[in-house]
Design an enzyme around this catalytic site. Sequence first.
Site, short mmCIF file in Angstrom:
data_model
loop_
_atom_site.label_atom_id
_atom_site.label_comp_id
_atom_site.label_asym_id
_atom_site.label_seq_id
_atom_site.Cartn_x
_atom_site.Cartn_y
_atom_site.Cartn_z
N ASP A 1 15.93 -4.17 12.56
CA ASP A 1 16.74 -3.12 11.93
C ASP A 1 16.14 -1.77 12.27
OD1 ASP A 1 18.65 -1.85 10.42
OD2 ASP A 1 17.93 -2.56 8.48
N ILE B 1 1.58 4.60 1.51
CA ILE B 1 1.28 5.42 2.69
C ILE B 1 1.84 6.81 2.46
CG2 ILE B 1 1.65 5.71 5.16
CD1 ILE B 1 1.84 2.67 5.38
N GLU C 1 0.85 -1.19 0.00
CA GLU C 1 0.00 0.00 0.00
C GLU C 1 0.89 1.24 0.00
OE1 GLU C 1 -2.09 1.26 3.51
OE2 GLU C 1 -0.91 -0.08 4.79
#
Length: 287
Positions: free
Chosen positions: A195, A94, A92
């Site tokens: 991370d 964003i 998606e």
Amino acid sequence: MAYLPEEIQKWLNTRIGTIDSFQTVGGGCINYTGSIITKNASYFVKWNKVKDFPKIFHKEALGLKLLSQGIIRIPEVIDNYEGEEFSCLLLENIKPAPKTKNYWQLLGEGLAHQHKITSQKYGLTHDNYMGSLLQDNSQSEDWIGFFISSRLKPQIKLARDKGLMDEYISKSFDQLFDQLDSLLEIERPALLHGDLWNGNIMTDDKGRPVLIDPAVYFGNREVDLAMTQLFGGFDDAFYEAYLSTYPISGDLDARIDIYNLYPLLIHLNLFGRGYLSQILTTLNRFT
């Protein structure tokens, strides 16, 4: 490679329909990235050559789906593709907005809840990537053994093979390994981003935190907290919210230095000797 490869375009046309517009997006260290608009939706796409990073997007998709069990927003995985020459990850799109006033509080509380998601073993059912390097997630019931064998030793070997580290330094690591039983805290496996630095968090359209680009596995939750301090640190409100939600005992500062040896070794192997002094500072502290 500022264009979207034809192989990926063909797959996208069958997956999401005709692409009305495509625009490259900067900021990716490893992969090529861009935004796509179709008649009905917009998407974010990452791609690379299969031969350079086999299965990288399949593994990232699995990691994002694991993280979606938490309460911090994770980009929805639409699909991933691995073809003859190229692979890609479709997410998606964003669109970020300025941070809310309680952004860091939301992130701290959300990470604490994520770390309460647990497993019977450290590691993961599959290996993945940390940056552009393969990450060994061989499962273990022994956290310290896992941290030594699956995190530090592979990077030490790679550094030795590249001529970035001499035998004296590797022997200092061996001395550190002998002390880890008394230096580290043993907790149940926690679901880690893996991370977690400033570059791998963003905001959504309401200014709330979003986690991206993970290197997911189950490990000691202090690994994530350590990395938040490696490259500038997060706002104090983040740590206050985290610790009030999920307290930590003992000398966390000492353990942070130990856990950050792993990302520092990664950076040593990827970017060179500029990171060696930080590694030596930690080794000299404990050996």
